[in-house]
Design a protein around this motif. Structure first.
Motif, PDB file in Angstrom:
ATOM      1  N   MET A 186      14.795 -56.701   1.467  1.00  0.00           N
ATOM      2  CA  MET A 186      14.929 -55.622   2.424  1.00  0.00           C
ATOM      3  C   MET A 186      15.432 -56.141   3.772  1.00  0.00           C
ATOM      4  O   MET A 186      16.277 -55.495   4.397  1.00  0.00           O
ATOM      5  N   LYS A 187      14.932 -57.303   4.196  1.00  0.00           N
ATOM      6  CA  LYS A 187      15.388 -57.880   5.461  1.00  0.00           C
ATOM      7  C   LYS A 187      16.869 -58.220   5.406  1.00  0.00           C
ATOM      8  O   LYS A 187      17.596 -58.052   6.387  1.00  0.00           O
ATOM      9  N   THR A 188      17.323 -58.677   4.236  1.00  0.00           N
ATOM     10  CA  THR A 188      18.729 -59.051   4.080  1.00  0.00           C
ATOM     11  C   THR A 188      19.639 -57.838   4.251  1.00  0.00           C
ATOM     12  O   THR A 188      20.651 -57.903   4.948  1.00  0.00           O
ATOM     13  N   ILE A 189      19.260 -56.741   3.630  1.00  0.00           N
ATOM     14  CA  ILE A 189      20.067 -55.522   3.729  1.00  0.00           C
ATOM     15  C   ILE A 189      20.085 -55.016   5.164  1.00  0.00           C
ATOM     16  O   ILE A 189      21.138 -54.626   5.685  1.00  0.00           O
ATOM     17  N   LEU A 190      18.950 -55.039   5.812  1.00  0.00           N
ATOM     18  CA  LEU A 190      18.868 -54.601   7.204  1.00  0.00           C
ATOM     19  C   LEU A 190      19.715 -55.503   8.105  1.00  0.00           C
ATOM     20  O   LEU A 190      20.462 -55.016   8.962  1.00  0.00           O
ATOM     21  N   THR A 191      19.640 -56.800   7.898  1.00  0.00           N
ATOM     22  CA  THR A 191      20.415 -57.758   8.692  1.00  0.00           C
ATOM     23  C   THR A 191      21.913 -57.549   8.478  1.00  0.00           C
ATOM     24  O   THR A 191      22.695 -57.560   9.436  1.00  0.00           O
ATOM     25  N   LEU A 192      22.321 -57.359   7.237  1.00  0.00           N
ATOM     26  CA  LEU A 192      23.734 -57.109   6.954  1.00  0.00           C
ATOM     27  C   LEU A 192      24.202 -55.800   7.583  1.00  0.00           C
ATOM     28  O   LEU A 192      25.309 -55.719   8.114  1.00  0.00           O
ATOM     29  N   GLY A 193      23.380 -54.781   7.525  1.00  0.00           N
ATOM     30  CA  GLY A 193      23.728 -53.492   8.122  1.00  0.00           C
ATOM     31  C   GLY A 193      23.896 -53.596   9.626  1.00  0.00           C
ATOM     32  O   GLY A 193      24.861 -53.086  10.196  1.00  0.00           O
ATOM     33  N   VAL A 194      22.963 -54.271  10.282  1.00  0.00           N
ATOM     34  CA  VAL A 194      23.048 -54.447  11.733  1.00  0.00           C
ATOM     35  C   VAL A 194      24.263 -55.297  12.089  1.00  0.00           C
ATOM     36  O   VAL A 194      25.000 -54.992  13.039  1.00  0.00           O
TER      37      VAL A 194
ATOM     38  N   LEU B  13      27.315 -53.999  14.411  1.00  0.00           N
ATOM     39  CA  LEU B  13      27.636 -54.712  15.642  1.00  0.00           C
ATOM     40  C   LEU B  13      29.087 -55.180  15.636  1.00  0.00           C
ATOM     41  O   LEU B  13      29.807 -55.029  16.630  1.00  0.00           O
ATOM     42  N   GLY B  14      29.549 -55.717  14.520  1.00  0.00           N
ATOM     43  CA  GLY B  14      30.940 -56.150  14.411  1.00  0.00           C
ATOM     44  C   GLY B  14      31.904 -54.995  14.576  1.00  0.00           C
ATOM     45  O   GLY B  14      32.950 -55.128  15.218  1.00  0.00           O
ATOM     46  N   ARG B  15      31.558 -53.866  14.016  1.00  0.00           N
ATOM     47  CA  ARG B  15      32.402 -52.680  14.127  1.00  0.00           C
ATOM     48  C   ARG B  15      32.479 -52.195  15.567  1.00  0.00           C
ATOM     49  O   ARG B  15      33.549 -51.828  16.053  1.00  0.00           O
ATOM     50  N   GLN B  16      31.365 -52.202  16.278  1.00  0.00           N
ATOM     51  CA  GLN B  16      31.359 -51.775  17.680  1.00  0.00           C
ATOM     52  C   GLN B  16      32.201 -52.704  18.547  1.00  0.00           C
ATOM     53  O   GLN B  16      32.936 -52.246  19.428  1.00  0.00           O
TER      54      GLN B  16
END
Length: 60
Positions: free
Chosen positions: A1-9, A13-16
């Motif tokens: 779950m932490k991995t998915i959350l980290t990838l999502g964030v 962030l990269g997109r912004q």
């Protein structure tokens, strides 16, 4: 779950960062275009005020 959350964030962030960079680049190019157009109009017998008005009308 932490991995998915980290990838999502990370993705968000990269997109912004990319969106902000793209906006700055577009604004810079638009300013260069306006300056070149205004100089061209002034060189072709338009007054400074008239060339500003026409540049604003053309570029938007």
């Amino acid at each position: 779950m932490k991995t998915i959350l980290t990838l999502g964030v990370g993705f968000w962030l990269g997109r912004q960062i990319y969106i902000n960079y793209d906006k700055r680049t577009a604004l810079k190019k638009e300013a260069q275009l306006k300056a070149r157009l205004q100089k061209f109009l002034e060189d072709n017998d338009f007054s400074k005020a008239e060339s500003k008005k026409q540049t604003h009308r053309i570029v938007g």
